[in-house]
Design an enzyme around this catalytic site. Structure first.
Site, PDB file in Angstrom:
ATOM      1  N   ALA A   1       0.846  -1.202   0.000  1.00  0.00           N
ATOM      2  CA  ALA A   1       0.000   0.000   0.000  1.00  0.00           C
ATOM      3  C   ALA A   1       0.878   1.247   0.000  1.00  0.00           C
ATOM      4  O   ALA A   1       0.719   2.141   0.831  1.00  0.00           O
ATOM      5  CB  ALA A   1      -0.922  -0.017   1.219  1.00  0.00           C
ATOM      6  N   GLY A   2       1.835   1.289  -0.936  1.00  0.00           N
ATOM      7  CA  GLY A   2       2.693   2.468  -1.084  1.00  0.00           C
ATOM      8  C   GLY A   2       2.096   3.387  -2.137  1.00  0.00           C
ATOM      9  O   GLY A   2       0.871   3.501  -2.253  1.00  0.00           O
TER      10      GLY A   2
ATOM     11  N   LEU B   1       2.130   3.560  -5.770  1.00  0.00           N
ATOM     12  CA  LEU B   1       1.306   3.035  -6.876  1.00  0.00           C
ATOM     13  C   LEU B   1       0.190   2.128  -6.376  1.00  0.00           C
ATOM     14  O   LEU B   1      -0.921   2.153  -6.901  1.00  0.00           O
ATOM     15  CB  LEU B   1       2.167   2.270  -7.888  1.00  0.00           C
ATOM     16  CG  LEU B   1       2.907   3.072  -8.945  1.00  0.00           C
ATOM     17  CD1 LEU B   1       3.302   2.176 -10.115  1.00  0.00           C
ATOM     18  CD2 LEU B   1       2.141   4.266  -9.468  1.00  0.00           C
TER      19      LEU B   1
ATOM     20  N   LYS C   1      11.877   0.903 -21.467  1.00  0.00           N
ATOM     21  CA  LYS C   1      11.881   1.770 -20.275  1.00  0.00           C
ATOM     22  C   LYS C   1      13.156   1.529 -19.473  1.00  0.00           C
ATOM     23  O   LYS C   1      13.761   2.471 -18.953  1.00  0.00           O
ATOM     24  CB  LYS C   1      10.628   1.500 -19.431  1.00  0.00           C
ATOM     25  CG  LYS C   1      10.546   2.314 -18.156  1.00  0.00           C
ATOM     26  CD  LYS C   1       9.186   2.950 -17.968  1.00  0.00           C
ATOM     27  CE  LYS C   1       9.177   3.993 -16.860  1.00  0.00           C
ATOM     28  NZ  LYS C   1       9.020   3.406 -15.528  1.00  0.00           N
TER      29      LYS C   1
END
Ligand code: NAD
Ligand code: KPL
Length: 305
Positions: free
Chosen positions: A10-11, A13, A184
């Site tokens: 639950a950071g 993102l 990326k």
């Protein structure tokens, strides 16, 4: 099969995805690290997402990995180095045929997770959205972007994909997810370590274009060698465009080092150098860059892996 989205991590993102899914009426449950974190979360009463200066509270239910009940759909939103250890604790709860969506930047962590989960379908994501934590359980949506999702082993669109559109999460299914991730990774390798070593914003690299050119040449050679020629096309031009477009920003690696946080170097430049070695490809500028970066991290007491 349950359609609940379990969200591990639950950071920044993870919270951004959880809040958008919850407000679209999807069933969401956060999976937190331990009882202590769960208690702190319950005291806060939920997550707060700040969008365009508007904070909104979402009372999303949460549990620890040790809770009961099977998991059919899991979003893994930890850092790359935490993904496999975090998943290991959930293996007994993952149902046969579960969908596991991996949000990690770079490459290497996805395969490590997939090796632990022969019973699941692992979907890889590459995200250009931006979010950061302002405090515990409080996240700011900082930059609109896009999410590409795909499964290198199975091109079929997952049944849950429409949940993302309904939740306003910009996303497209692609059969070329590895090409996206490699591209990326190459952009990150050409920009992020140099911003750390030169202690500059992305735009500061305009004063080091010869170094950027050497790295792009080697990265393009690596991409072609490992079967990703499309990811090599126009790489240097795109790197220069990103440097100009994000000139005033500090790269994510710069921000991690500046804040004394562990970086994801192992899954970015470290991965590039390991794959090159596996192919017997000599890339002296990338290897030297990795050595300088590792030394820089070591001197600051930060993990080098
Ligand atoms: P973050 O550090 O904000 O959040 C990760 C969360 O995972 C933390 O809350 C941490 O406590 C939690 N976690 C770690 N181990 C856990 C465990 N065992 N059980 C439960 N929770 C656990 O990280 P983030 O910025 O959201 O990044 C996640 C991934 O997404 C990274 O690979 C990052 O590179 C990528 N990414 C982030 C952004 C962004 O803007 N934040 C953008 C694109 C890509
Ligand atoms: O993704 C990035 C990052 O900072 O991690 C950009 C802005 C593209 C620089 O590599």
């Amino acid at each position: 099969m349950s359609s609940t989205w379990h969200i591990l991590g639950a950071g920044s993102l993870g919270s951004l995805w959880a809040c958008r899914l919850a407000r679209a009426g999807k069933a969401v449950r956060l999976v937190l690290r331990d009882r202590q974190r769960l208690q702190a979360y319950e005291q806060a009463g939920g997550l707060t997402l700040i969008e365009q200066e508007q904070p909104r509270h979402y009372a999303i239910p949460a549990e620890t990995a040790q809770a009961d009940g099977p998991i059919h759909r899991l979003l893994v939103a930890c850092k790359a180095y935490d993904a496999a250890p975090a998943i290991a604790g959930l293996v007994p709860r993952l149902a046969e045929g579960a969908d596991v969506l991996l949000l990690q930047n770079g490459l290497g962590s996805q395969d490590a997770v997939a090796d632990l989960l022969p019973q699941a379908r692992c979907v890889f994501a590459s995200s250009t959205e931006g979010a950061f934590r302002e405090g515990d359980w409080q996240v700011r949506f900082a930059g609109h972007g896009f999410n590409w999702l795909g499964d290198p082993r199975n091109p079929a669109l997952p049944a849950w994909f429409d949940d993302l559109h309904e939740a306003g999460i910009p996303a497209e299914w692609t059969v070329d997810i590895l090409t996206r991730l490699w591209r990326k990774l190459a952009l990150n390798c050409a920009i992020n370590p140099l911003t750390v070593l030169h202690a500059c914003q992305n735009g500061g690299l305009l004063g080091h274009l010869a170094e950027v050119h050497g790295l792009c040449t080697e990265l393009a050679a690596l991409l072609r060698r490992c079967g990703q020629p499309q990811a090599a096309e126009g790489l240097e031009e795109e790197v220069q465009r990103v440097i100009v477009a994000t000139a005033a920003n500090y790269s994510s690696m710069y921000q991690d080092v500046h804040a004394g946080r562990r970086t994801e170097v192992h899954y970015l430049l470290g991965h590039a150098c390991r794959v090159a070695a596996r192919h017997g490809l000599q890339l002296p500028q990338l290897e030297h860059l990795l050595q300088r970066l590792v030394e820089h991290l070591r001197l600051r007491g930060l993990p080098c892996d």
